[in-house]
Scaffold this active site. Structure first.
Site: not given
Lengths: 425, 425
Positions: B214, B242, B268, B295, B318, B345, B347
């Site tokens: 991130k 990201d 991202e 996402e 997503d 995407h 997680g």
């Protein structure tokens, strides 16, 4: 220093679907409001709402309840940008937007309620409250994140400073003439031809010289209805058309070629509201007819791009789909930067009451011109507001009571509350 | 003929916020699911969900309840496009989207539940169920309205027909090797430097050769963390970055110039997800670094434009923010038309479980290449699913149980139900 002490939300629905009022190629519903009351320790109640189409109003009400903990205990004089971002960039809620859909509409309702309370405390109608703010105070409310590539704070400051020049003259003109508007009440898709003709005749007799019809049914029906309206209003009055997003990009271009003979002033929502590039392609193809959109444009980032891409030549900002007064201000400033007139979206429940303030403020301080500016007018449901709009010969008269004209009549809230009110029981 | 007999929705929340898992420049929350169970008269229960970040999950649950009347009594073999539009173009609910935000996410949950039931009835995992469908049956599910200016049905048919060629070989390869993936578990913003270093070492030892960090904190922090990860993984492994939308357009370009020395594979979400033109400007500036997003891209119209504008070179669809399997299919077809790889995407809660099916189907039948394709992997919360993902040396193994791998463990639903479950009580 005044602090927010509580948040109430009411699910208020008016049974409009049965009559075909408000019907178009996409929507047919019961005009509704997610109606917010903010109590304060100064005794003033701020009100705000977002407009919905019936079903789903309980979802925007739930979103208001989710935002409520970010409101209670907040001072009305807190840093406005930090307050705005506590709602629009909430670390958990933001995921179900971001800055769009039910959550953002609820944000518009509560932010407008805060601003209504501020204007009431100042004892001024919203347009006057905003027009009297300093340039720096106005800019402190605007979230420039994600739009500063198109409009810098210093450019915005220059626009607002220029708006101070001649403001008194513009105000005198509005007090004298009222604000130009147009009517949408003549041509809903749900109306039969003879009703369209009768309403058009009546509107023309009442002084309206700009009227909007819905299109997006079978093209032959659109052509026939356009012919009826144009024949009634003559060649000089403006005829706007509204497709409510039903067309694809190429379909919009083809259909507007068919409808061109009726000299449309604009084509509104020709395709999907998220389609910046599509609107740009349509605008290029249908020019000099203007492409107009905005009633469901989600936020300032969408408007920014519509302007950057020369995709619209009329911006139809809505007062409460975006995050209330400060996001509308960002959008007015963007429009001024790009030289595009703002003709706010109204109708629905109470939208005319809100957007008259926006249009007046825009003329006084931001856009500073009436050229191509008109506020939508729809003759529905004004009786449910304590400070309803007043029009004369197709023009809005200046509202004078403190606040955002958003207070609903208590008896109407009770009667039309869903599902418990007597109207729905 | 199987008919939907009932719709249940559960507000399920996992307390992840405290640990900093999932923390980035914008979001910090409790990973949650709006979990839908559709009962049918065939005895099969279809499940689907949308992922949220904690607060607001009650809003998407309310949206599922609003959609429920459009589901009960519907046949699973009803015309798929008419069924889809009964949800996405609902004449009242659509106003609070359209096709975005809480309502559209809820639509994704219920549509996926319908498709889960179909795949279970067919006795096939979703990827296999989709890959075995005829081109015409697949196309009948896709809503081409508002995208046909970029992808016509006949172009889509050609893509799907070509996907039949060599399908068995591709399947054999996947059975042998698994599907490539990358891990996001090493570099959450909430983690201290030593934790980032330790997790990076461990991931590299576990076989991962593509890792995501991130960014979007103070740029010096981003630079320091990037240096740590790059030093641990060497010059050959891929490092993705990201920003989770925090930057403005020009800010993104400036910050990526600073981070270029660490050879990022992609950046991202460099800016606001609605900003097509902004992403295009960033992509042009940072090339050959790829811009990736998706996402929180609201729908196929946004993806269409990102591709038309050459604004992304990686599409991160997503599985349940858009309207489920049929809208994902539209997006895979658009990506194939424009030659952009899809790296879904994942997680959150259960997203890995879903998107593995999408990526496998895409390889088998649509994109037909593994070049640049990787599925995100995050090592969280899989234990709450009855058919959790399995990985081996940084690759997903093919799921084999019928359905969409979306069934949650009943004890987990009970324990983490909000607010009544024992975890929250």
């Amino acid at each position: 220093m005044t602090t927010i002490t509580g948040v109430d939300v009411h699910d208020v629905r008016f049974p409009t679907a049965a009559a075909g009022d408000g019907s178009d190629s996409i929507n047919r519903g019961d005009y509704s409001a997610t109606y917010v009351e903010l109590t304060t320790d100064a005794g003033v109640t701020g009100t705000g709402f977002t407009f919905t189409n019936g079903q789903g109003n309980e979802i925007t009400c739930a979103a208001v309840r989710a935002l409520a903990p970010s409101l209670v205990g907040v001072s009305l004089s807190a840093d406005p940008l930090a307050f705005l971002r506590s709602l629009t960039a909430h670390p958990q809620l933001r995921w179900i937007g971001p800055e769009k859909g039910a959550l953002h509409m609820a944000t518009g309702a509560v932010v407008n309620a805060v601003w209504d309370a501020r204007a009431k405390l100042a004892g001024r109608p919203m347009w006057e409250y905003l027009a009297s703010m300093s340039t720096s105070d106005l800019l402190a409310c605007v979230d420039f994140r994600h739009i500063s590539d198109a409009l810098t704070p210093s450019e915005a400051a220059a626009i607002l400073d220029r708006g101070l020049v001649g403001l008194d003259d513009r105000l005198a003109r509005l007090r004298d003439e009222g604000f130009p508007s147009y009517t949408t009440s003549v041509g809903w898709l749900g109306y039969p031809d003879d009703k369209v003709r009768a309403l058009t005749k009546q509107a023309y007799a009442d002084g309206w010289r700009a009227m909007k019809m819905k299109v997006g049914g079978p093209i032959e029906d659109d052509v026939r209805r356009a012919a009826i309206i144009r024949s009634e209003i003559g060649p000089d009055a403006l005829l706007m058309m509204d497709a409510n997003q039903i067309w694809g990009v190429d379909e919009a271009i083809a259909n507007m070629a068919r409808l061109a003979e009726f000299d449309p002033y604009w084509i509104e929502e020709p395709t999907h509201p998220d389609d910046i590039l599509g609107h740009a392609k349509i605008q290029e193809a249908v020019s000099p007819v203007r492409v107009a959109t905005g009633e469901v444009a989600a936020n300032r980032v969408i408007f920014k791009q519509l302007l950057q891409a020369d995709a619209i030549r009329v911006m139809q900002v809505d007062a409460c789909r975006v995050a209330g007064v400060p996001e509308v201000l960002a959008e007015l400033l963007l429009a001024a930067k790009f030289g595009v007139p703002v003709c706010p979206h109204a109708g629905g429940v109470g939208l005319c009451e809100l957007v008259q303030h926006i249009a007046i403020f825009d003329y006084l301080r931001v856009g500073t011109s009436l050229d191509g500016r008109m506020v939508e007018y729809v003759d529905h449901l004004h009786e449910h507001f304590t400070d309803p709009v007043r029009t004369r010969e197709g023009r809005y008269l200046l509202p004078s009571r403190p606040g955002y004209s958003s207070d609903m009549v208590p008896a109407s809230i009770d009667r039309f509350s869903f599902p418990g009110g007597p109207e729905w029981n």
